[in-house]
Design a protein around this motif. Structure first.
Motif, PDB file in Angstrom:
ATOM      1  N   PRO A  52      42.631  43.799  35.188  1.00 57.27           N
ATOM      2  CA  PRO A  52      42.012  42.488  35.388  1.00 57.27           C
ATOM      3  C   PRO A  52      41.299  41.959  34.146  1.00 57.27           C
ATOM      4  O   PRO A  52      41.249  40.767  33.928  1.00 57.27           O
ATOM      5  CB  PRO A  52      41.022  42.725  36.522  1.00 57.27           C
ATOM      6  CG  PRO A  52      41.584  43.881  37.267  1.00 57.27           C
ATOM      7  CD  PRO A  52      42.194  44.757  36.204  1.00 57.27           C
ATOM      8  N   ASN A  83      49.283  31.030  41.823  1.00 59.53           N
ATOM      9  CA  ASN A  83      48.300  31.444  40.823  1.00 59.53           C
ATOM     10  C   ASN A  83      48.408  30.564  39.583  1.00 59.53           C
ATOM     11  O   ASN A  83      49.449  29.985  39.319  1.00 59.53           O
ATOM     12  CB  ASN A  83      48.483  32.914  40.462  1.00 59.53           C
ATOM     13  CG  ASN A  83      48.174  33.822  41.629  1.00 59.53           C
ATOM     14  OD1 ASN A  83      47.379  33.483  42.502  1.00 59.53           O
ATOM     15  ND2 ASN A  83      48.807  34.971  41.674  1.00 59.53           N
ATOM     16  N   TRP A 109      40.112  26.776  40.510  1.00 55.82           N
ATOM     17  CA  TRP A 109      40.163  28.197  40.850  1.00 55.82           C
ATOM     18  C   TRP A 109      38.929  28.589  41.669  1.00 55.82           C
ATOM     19  O   TRP A 109      39.027  29.281  42.677  1.00 55.82           O
ATOM     20  CB  TRP A 109      40.246  29.054  39.588  1.00 55.82           C
ATOM     21  CG  TRP A 109      39.885  30.481  39.834  1.00 55.82           C
ATOM     22  CD1 TRP A 109      40.660  31.429  40.453  1.00 55.82           C
ATOM     23  CD2 TRP A 109      38.652  31.127  39.518  1.00 55.82           C
ATOM     24  NE1 TRP A 109      39.968  32.624  40.523  1.00 55.82           N
ATOM     25  CE2 TRP A 109      38.742  32.452  39.950  1.00 55.82           C
ATOM     26  CE3 TRP A 109      37.474  30.699  38.897  1.00 55.82           C
ATOM     27  CZ2 TRP A 109      37.702  33.366  39.780  1.00 55.82           C
ATOM     28  CZ3 TRP A 109      36.451  31.602  38.732  1.00 55.82           C
ATOM     29  CH2 TRP A 109      36.560  32.924  39.174  1.00 55.82           C
ATOM     30  N   HIS A 114      43.320  31.165  45.030  1.00 57.01           N
ATOM     31  CA  HIS A 114      44.341  31.717  44.152  1.00 57.01           C
ATOM     32  C   HIS A 114      43.715  32.507  43.002  1.00 57.01           C
ATOM     33  O   HIS A 114      42.506  32.459  42.779  1.00 57.01           O
ATOM     34  CB  HIS A 114      45.228  30.587  43.598  1.00 57.01           C
ATOM     35  CG  HIS A 114      44.466  29.587  42.786  1.00 57.01           C
ATOM     36  ND1 HIS A 114      43.713  28.585  43.349  1.00 57.01           N
ATOM     37  CD2 HIS A 114      44.341  29.426  41.445  1.00 57.01           C
ATOM     38  CE1 HIS A 114      43.153  27.859  42.398  1.00 57.01           C
ATOM     39  NE2 HIS A 114      43.527  28.352  41.234  1.00 57.01           N
ATOM     40  N   HIS A 115      44.555  33.224  42.269  1.00 54.47           N
ATOM     41  CA  HIS A 115      44.121  33.978  41.090  1.00 54.47           C
ATOM     42  C   HIS A 115      44.229  33.083  39.861  1.00 54.47           C
ATOM     43  O   HIS A 115      45.123  32.245  39.769  1.00 54.47           O
ATOM     44  CB  HIS A 115      44.995  35.214  40.889  1.00 54.47           C
ATOM     45  CG  HIS A 115      44.712  36.292  41.885  1.00 54.47           C
ATOM     46  ND1 HIS A 115      44.191  37.506  41.538  1.00 54.47           N
ATOM     47  CD2 HIS A 115      44.860  36.327  43.230  1.00 54.47           C
ATOM     48  CE1 HIS A 115      44.043  38.249  42.622  1.00 54.47           C
ATOM     49  NE2 HIS A 115      44.458  37.548  43.664  1.00 54.47           N
ATOM     50  N   TYR A 117      44.461  33.389  35.646  1.00 53.63           N
ATOM     51  CA  TYR A 117      44.663  34.209  34.456  1.00 53.63           C
ATOM     52  C   TYR A 117      44.092  33.417  33.287  1.00 53.63           C
ATOM     53  O   TYR A 117      44.676  32.430  32.855  1.00 53.63           O
ATOM     54  CB  TYR A 117      46.147  34.528  34.275  1.00 53.63           C
ATOM     55  CG  TYR A 117      46.643  35.470  35.343  1.00 53.63           C
ATOM     56  CD1 TYR A 117      46.742  36.829  35.098  1.00 53.63           C
ATOM     57  CD2 TYR A 117      46.955  34.994  36.615  1.00 53.63           C
ATOM     58  CE1 TYR A 117      47.161  37.698  36.097  1.00 53.63           C
ATOM     59  CE2 TYR A 117      47.381  35.858  37.617  1.00 53.63           C
ATOM     60  CZ  TYR A 117      47.481  37.206  37.347  1.00 53.63           C
ATOM     61  OH  TYR A 117      47.889  38.072  38.334  1.00 53.63           O
ATOM     62  N   ASN A 151      37.166  39.050  41.620  1.00 53.27           N
ATOM     63  CA  ASN A 151      38.376  39.818  41.935  1.00 53.27           C
ATOM     64  C   ASN A 151      39.646  38.958  41.835  1.00 53.27           C
ATOM     65  O   ASN A 151      40.748  39.486  41.853  1.00 53.27           O
ATOM     66  CB  ASN A 151      38.269  40.443  43.324  1.00 53.27           C
ATOM     67  CG  ASN A 151      38.159  39.393  44.416  1.00 53.27           C
ATOM     68  OD1 ASN A 151      37.551  38.347  44.227  1.00 53.27           O
ATOM     69  ND2 ASN A 151      38.734  39.689  45.558  1.00 53.27           N
ATOM     70  N   ARG A 152      39.481  37.648  41.688  1.00 49.41           N
ATOM     71  CA  ARG A 152      40.623  36.740  41.523  1.00 49.41           C
ATOM     72  C   ARG A 152      40.755  36.226  40.093  1.00 49.41           C
ATOM     73  O   ARG A 152      41.574  35.374  39.808  1.00 49.41           O
ATOM     74  CB  ARG A 152      40.508  35.539  42.482  1.00 49.41           C
ATOM     75  CG  ARG A 152      40.546  35.894  43.935  1.00 49.41           C
ATOM     76  CD  ARG A 152      40.564  34.650  44.832  1.00 49.41           C
ATOM     77  NE  ARG A 152      39.355  33.827  44.708  1.00 49.41           N
ATOM     78  CZ  ARG A 152      39.328  32.617  44.128  1.00 49.41           C
ATOM     79  NH1 ARG A 152      40.407  32.082  43.616  1.00 49.41           N
ATOM     80  NH2 ARG A 152      38.195  31.940  44.069  1.00 49.41           N
ATOM     81  N   HIS A 154      41.473  37.095  36.097  1.00 54.02           N
ATOM     82  CA  HIS A 154      42.084  38.048  35.167  1.00 54.02           C
ATOM     83  C   HIS A 154      41.830  37.513  33.769  1.00 54.02           C
ATOM     84  O   HIS A 154      42.392  36.490  33.381  1.00 54.02           O
ATOM     85  CB  HIS A 154      43.579  38.174  35.435  1.00 54.02           C
ATOM     86  CG  HIS A 154      43.880  38.526  36.853  1.00 54.02           C
ATOM     87  ND1 HIS A 154      44.032  39.819  37.279  1.00 54.02           N
ATOM     88  CD2 HIS A 154      44.019  37.739  37.954  1.00 54.02           C
ATOM     89  CE1 HIS A 154      44.275  39.819  38.583  1.00 54.02           C
ATOM     90  NE2 HIS A 154      44.266  38.565  39.013  1.00 54.02           N
TER      91      HIS A 154
END
Length: 183
Positions: A52, A83, A109, A114-115, A117, A151-152, A154
């Motif tokens: 992550p 994502n 976000w 959703h995740h 990045y 936790n979502r 990265h």
């Protein structure tokens, strides 16, 4: 002077790992049995994608930005469609809150499920214009509105090895945990 761009397969080594250049200063290919035996700590960037929080450190001009771009493209191909990816170059930042935390993709976000990045390039250059950039990232991520969503998130970040602030390393490890952090 034109800039040469070599499409070499690059390998990365955790800061705690070792690199053997036993063959007259050349690296044995870690993809071969012999090369893996000589350099068990070396991995390709794709092997780091599950972390992550990933920090790429290196000297000027070794290709950190190119590797980050390759990782972004790889991520875009492999993540689920819902994502999102956000890439920002910290060298052009003037205000951390405006440039990152008020970015539309970042706000969406935070409101969504959703995740994200988040690719942050050139921390070392960003520190030249925003002196408190590292502590600002740590302090901002400490806020409750981010902690419940970490936790979502990265994070992928590049920086020159010598410049990478210990306070940022400690803060990021605290957020994601030692097992979810690669440097």
């Amino acid at each position: 002077m034109s800039q040469q761009n070599y499409n070499w397969k690059r390998f990365w080594c955790p800061r705690s790992g070792n690199i053997s250049l036993r063959d007259g200063g050349y690296l044995d290919d870690p993809n071969t049995e012999w090369g893996k035996a000589c350099n068990p700590d070396l991995v390709s960037l794709e092997e780091f994608t599950d972390f992550p929080c990933l920090i790429l450190l290196g000297e000027p001009g070794i290709g950190k930005t190119n590797e980050l771009e390759k990782l972004k493209k790889y991520t875009e191909k492999t993540i689920c469609e819902s994502n999102k990816v956000l890439i920002l170059n910290l060298r052009s930042f003037t205000n951390l809150r405006e440039d990152l935390f008020k970015d539309e993709t970042f706000i969406n976000w935070l409101k969504g499920s959703h995740h994200l990045y988040l690719f942050l390039d050139s921390l070392d250059e960003g520190l030249l214009s925003i002196k408190n950039l590292a502590i600002g990232l740590v302090d901002e991520f400490k806020k409750p509105q981010y902690q419940s969503h970490i936790n979502r998130l990265h994070l992928r970040l590049t920086c020159r090895t010598f410049v990478f602030p210990a306070i940022l390393e400690d803060g990021l490890k605290a957020f994601w945990g030692e097992d979810n952090f690669a440097l």
